[in-house]
Design a protein around this motif. Structure first.
Motif, PDB file in Angstrom:
ATOM      1  N   PRO A 135       0.809  -1.226   0.000  1.00 49.51           N
ATOM      2  CA  PRO A 135       0.000   0.000   0.000  1.00 49.51           C
ATOM      3  C   PRO A 135       0.841   1.275   0.000  1.00 49.51           C
ATOM      4  CG  PRO A 135       0.114  -0.872   2.207  1.00 49.51           C
ATOM      5  CD  PRO A 135       0.845  -1.849   1.338  1.00 49.51           C
ATOM      6  N   ILE A 136       2.028   1.215  -0.575  1.00 47.19           N
ATOM      7  CA  ILE A 136       2.877   2.398  -0.717  1.00 47.19           C
ATOM      8  C   ILE A 136       3.073   2.623  -2.203  1.00 47.19           C
ATOM      9  CG2 ILE A 136       5.137   3.400  -0.268  1.00 47.19           C
ATOM     10  CD1 ILE A 136       5.303   1.618   2.209  1.00 47.19           C
ATOM     11  N   ALA A 137       2.540   3.712  -2.714  1.00 45.53           N
ATOM     12  CA  ALA A 137       2.602   3.984  -4.143  1.00 45.53           C
ATOM     13  C   ALA A 137       3.646   5.049  -4.436  1.00 45.53           C
ATOM     14  CB  ALA A 137       1.239   4.438  -4.653  1.00 45.53           C
ATOM     15  N   MET A 138       4.262   4.949  -5.611  1.00 48.94           N
ATOM     16  CA  MET A 138       5.316   5.879  -6.006  1.00 48.94           C
ATOM     17  C   MET A 138       4.837   6.741  -7.169  1.00 48.94           C
ATOM     18  SD  MET A 138       9.253   5.072  -7.125  1.00 48.94           S
ATOM     19  CE  MET A 138       8.837   4.434  -8.742  1.00 48.94           C
ATOM     20  N   LEU A 139       5.104   8.039  -7.087  1.00 47.29           N
ATOM     21  CA  LEU A 139       4.766   8.954  -8.160  1.00 47.29           C
ATOM     22  C   LEU A 139       5.453   8.514  -9.450  1.00 47.29           C
ATOM     23  CD1 LEU A 139       3.213  11.655  -8.561  1.00 47.29           C
ATOM     24  CD2 LEU A 139       5.408  12.813  -8.200  1.00 47.29           C
ATOM     25  N   PRO A 248       2.969  -0.030  -6.534  1.00 48.36           N
ATOM     26  CA  PRO A 248       2.185   0.632  -7.585  1.00 48.36           C
ATOM     27  C   PRO A 248       2.760   2.011  -7.917  1.00 48.36           C
ATOM     28  CG  PRO A 248       0.778  -0.197  -5.808  1.00 48.36           C
ATOM     29  CD  PRO A 248       2.175  -0.230  -5.304  1.00 48.36           C
ATOM     30  N   LEU A 249       2.648   2.408  -9.162  1.00 53.30           N
ATOM     31  CA  LEU A 249       2.998   3.759  -9.596  1.00 53.30           C
ATOM     32  C   LEU A 249       1.700   4.545  -9.758  1.00 53.30           C
ATOM     33  CD1 LEU A 249       5.553   2.801 -12.408  1.00 53.30           C
ATOM     34  CD2 LEU A 249       6.006   3.155  -9.971  1.00 53.30           C
ATOM     35  N   TYR A 250       1.743   5.837  -9.461  1.00 53.85           N
ATOM     36  CA  TYR A 250       0.507   6.616  -9.519  1.00 53.85           C
ATOM     37  C   TYR A 250       0.743   8.006 -10.093  1.00 53.85           C
ATOM     38  CZ  TYR A 250       1.854   9.690  -5.636  1.00 53.85           C
ATOM     39  OH  TYR A 250       2.474  10.632  -4.864  1.00 53.85           O
ATOM     40  N   ARG A 251      -0.366   8.628 -10.468  1.00 50.18           N
ATOM     41  CA  ARG A 251      -0.396  10.064 -10.731  1.00 50.18           C
ATOM     42  C   ARG A 251      -1.660  10.629 -10.075  1.00 50.18           C
ATOM     43  NH1 ARG A 251      -0.797   9.637 -17.166  1.00 50.18           N
ATOM     44  NH2 ARG A 251       1.299   8.894 -16.634  1.00 50.18           N
ATOM     45  N   ALA A 252      -1.619  11.900  -9.746  1.00 47.13           N
ATOM     46  CA  ALA A 252      -2.731  12.520  -9.016  1.00 47.13           C
ATOM     47  C   ALA A 252      -4.023  12.426  -9.825  1.00 47.13           C
ATOM     48  CB  ALA A 252      -2.407  13.975  -8.705  1.00 47.13           C
ATOM     49  N   HIS A 253      -5.119  12.125  -9.121  1.00 45.94           N
ATOM     50  CA  HIS A 253      -6.425  12.034  -9.780  1.00 45.94           C
ATOM     51  C   HIS A 253      -7.397  13.062  -9.214  1.00 45.94           C
ATOM     52  CE1 HIS A 253      -9.715  10.213 -11.965  1.00 45.94           C
ATOM     53  NE2 HIS A 253     -10.424  10.162 -10.844  1.00 45.94           N
ATOM     54  N   LEU A 254      -7.404  13.224  -7.887  1.00 49.11           N
ATOM     55  CA  LEU A 254      -8.310  14.187  -7.266  1.00 49.11           C
ATOM     56  C   LEU A 254      -7.585  14.892  -6.129  1.00 49.11           C
ATOM     57  CD1 LEU A 254     -11.086  15.496  -6.831  1.00 49.11           C
ATOM     58  CD2 LEU A 254     -11.668  13.556  -5.338  1.00 49.11           C
ATOM     59  N   ILE A 255      -7.526  16.228  -6.201  1.00 41.82           N
ATOM     60  CA  ILE A 255      -6.933  17.046  -5.148  1.00 41.82           C
ATOM     61  C   ILE A 255      -8.023  17.969  -4.610  1.00 41.82           C
ATOM     62  CG2 ILE A 255      -5.209  18.806  -4.609  1.00 41.82           C
ATOM     63  CD1 ILE A 255      -3.487  17.673  -6.838  1.00 41.82           C
ATOM     64  N   LYS A 264      -4.547   7.683  -9.449  1.00 44.04           N
ATOM     65  CA  LYS A 264      -4.809   6.691 -10.497  1.00 44.04           C
ATOM     66  C   LYS A 264      -3.544   5.877 -10.708  1.00 44.04           C
ATOM     67  CE  LYS A 264      -7.361   7.454 -14.132  1.00 44.04           C
ATOM     68  NZ  LYS A 264      -7.887   7.935 -15.438  1.00 44.04           N
ATOM     69  N   ILE A 265      -3.682   4.553 -10.727  1.00 46.12           N
ATOM     70  CA  ILE A 265      -2.539   3.654 -10.901  1.00 46.12           C
ATOM     71  C   ILE A 265      -2.136   3.640 -12.377  1.00 46.12           C
ATOM     72  CG2 ILE A 265      -1.680   1.310 -10.598  1.00 46.12           C
ATOM     73  CD1 ILE A 265      -2.305   2.854  -8.010  1.00 46.12           C
ATOM     74  N   THR A 266      -0.810   3.733 -12.612  1.00 50.72           N
ATOM     75  CA  THR A 266      -0.304   3.793 -13.991  1.00 50.72           C
ATOM     76  C   THR A 266       0.690   2.678 -14.317  1.00 50.72           C
ATOM     77  OG1 THR A 266       1.426   5.328 -13.280  1.00 50.72           O
ATOM     78  CG2 THR A 266      -0.609   6.286 -14.136  1.00 50.72           C
ATOM     79  N   GLY A 267       1.104   1.910 -13.317  1.00 46.63           N
ATOM     80  CA  GLY A 267       2.064   0.833 -13.565  1.00 46.63           C
ATOM     81  C   GLY A 267       2.609   0.299 -12.260  1.00 46.63           C
ATOM     82  N   PHE A 268       3.729  -0.460 -12.356  1.00 50.96           N
ATOM     83  CA  PHE A 268       4.299  -1.092 -11.167  1.00 50.96           C
ATOM     84  C   PHE A 268       5.822  -1.121 -11.264  1.00 50.96           C
ATOM     85  CE2 PHE A 268       0.044  -2.784 -11.544  1.00 50.96           C
ATOM     86  CZ  PHE A 268      -0.427  -2.761 -10.243  1.00 50.96           C
TER      87      PHE A 268
END
Length: 313
Positions: A135-139, A248-255, A264-268
């Motif tokens: 449960p730790i996601a990376m930008l 998981p890799l992420y980018r911002a979806h809602l601020i 939003k997950i974009t990869g791993f």
């Protein structure tokens, strides 16, 4: 009249003999076709199994790939059937098998045997949906160098859960996978999420009353993962080593009001834990690695070293 009957009987015998010959010829052709089909099907099964198993080592060395390939082919008594093995920049593996098949009909037209072949190709593809993610996601915009030691600042500050860093670069967020609460976070970090997480999934960021327990749960989970790996530190290739985390890799979806709420997950990516965390540590040392794991390809998944295997038809 008797002569006519005898002539009729003779014609029937000739016709019966001709019909029997044609039937036998068709039976021989069908037998050959069936034999060739069965042989090709068996070769294809062996080739598929061999490349799927050996391709798991494509992120390591050519020697490792060949070792697995030879083990599978030896077990199937097919090493002598190999006509081609190709590895393309450690991203794909192609195997071609050929076998001569003795036929029933072919000798009648000058062929004692026919050659049957089957080819299989396995390629590495970025994981787009995986099981066991932490449960730790990376930008996803943060860059890193594979096999370089990094200190991941996994324990966030008390003011913003997204100030965790990769060597000083803000990059990490704590996700709700099972649900809100520090206990569920610790469970997911220790064993990996029991469900699947995939590209384009929108997940909530862990906020609120979990702050006071995050540090303890993080240290306990990380140290437990390290202690459960039965292999010496640094051996990143073992499939059963719990030091390896699927991030998981992420980018911002809602601020909302300056606070990141959903991502939003974009990869791993795969991260290998090197050292346990002490009581006062807020970071853990490790390195990002290329690795083949269990997962599914999803179109659009980022390629950051976490791979699954696809058979190319």
């Amino acid at each position: 009249m008797r002569r006519f009957i005898k002539r009729q009987e003779g014609g029937i015998l000739v016709l019966a003999a001709l019909t029997l010959s044609i039937c036998m010829l068709f039976a021989a052709v069908l037998l050959d076709v069936g034999l060739l089909y069965m042989t090709k099907s068996k070769l294809r099964q062996i080739a598929n199994a061999a490349v799927l198993s050996a391709a798991q080592e494509l992120t390591h060395t050519e020697t490792d790939v060949n070792a697995v390939l030879n083990d599978i082919l030896t077990a199937q008594q097919a090493r002598g059937l190999v006509s081609k093995v190709e590895m393309d920049r450690n991203r794909s593996l192609t195997l071609r098998l050929e076998q001569e098949v003795s036929t029933v009909f072919a000798p009648l037209i000058g062929f004692d045997a026919m050659t049957v072949s089957a080819e299989a190709q396995a390629v590495l593809a970025p994981i787009g949906r995986g099981k066991g993610a932490v449960p730790i996601a990376m930008l996803d915009s943060v860059s890193f160098v594979k096999d370089t030691v990094y200190s991941l600042q996994l324990i966030p500050s008390a003011t913003n859960l997204l100030t965790s860093t990769l060597n000083g670069v803000g990059s990490f967020g704590v996700l709700r996978l099972l649900g809100p609460g520090a206990n569920l976070y610790g469970q997911d970090l220790r064993t990996g999420f029991s469900g699947t997480v995939g590209v384009n999934d929108v997940l909530s960021v862990q906020l609120g009353n979990v702050l006071s327990a995050l540090a303890t749960d993080t240290r306990n989970a990380i140290n437990d993962r390290i202690s459960r790996c039965p292999h010496p530190p640094g051996e990143t290739y073992h499939r059963d080593c719990s030091r390896v985390m699927l991030i998981p890799l992420y980018r911002a979806h809602l601020i909302s009001e300056g606070q990141l709420v959903n991502v939003k997950i974009t990869g791993f990516a795969y991260f290998y834990l090197l050292e346990p965390m002490g009581l006062l540590d807020t970071a853990v040392k490790g390195k990002f690695i290329d690795r083949v794991g269990t997962g599914h390809f999803v179109d659009g998944a980022l390629d950051r070293g976490a791979y699954t295997i696809r058979l190319v038809e």
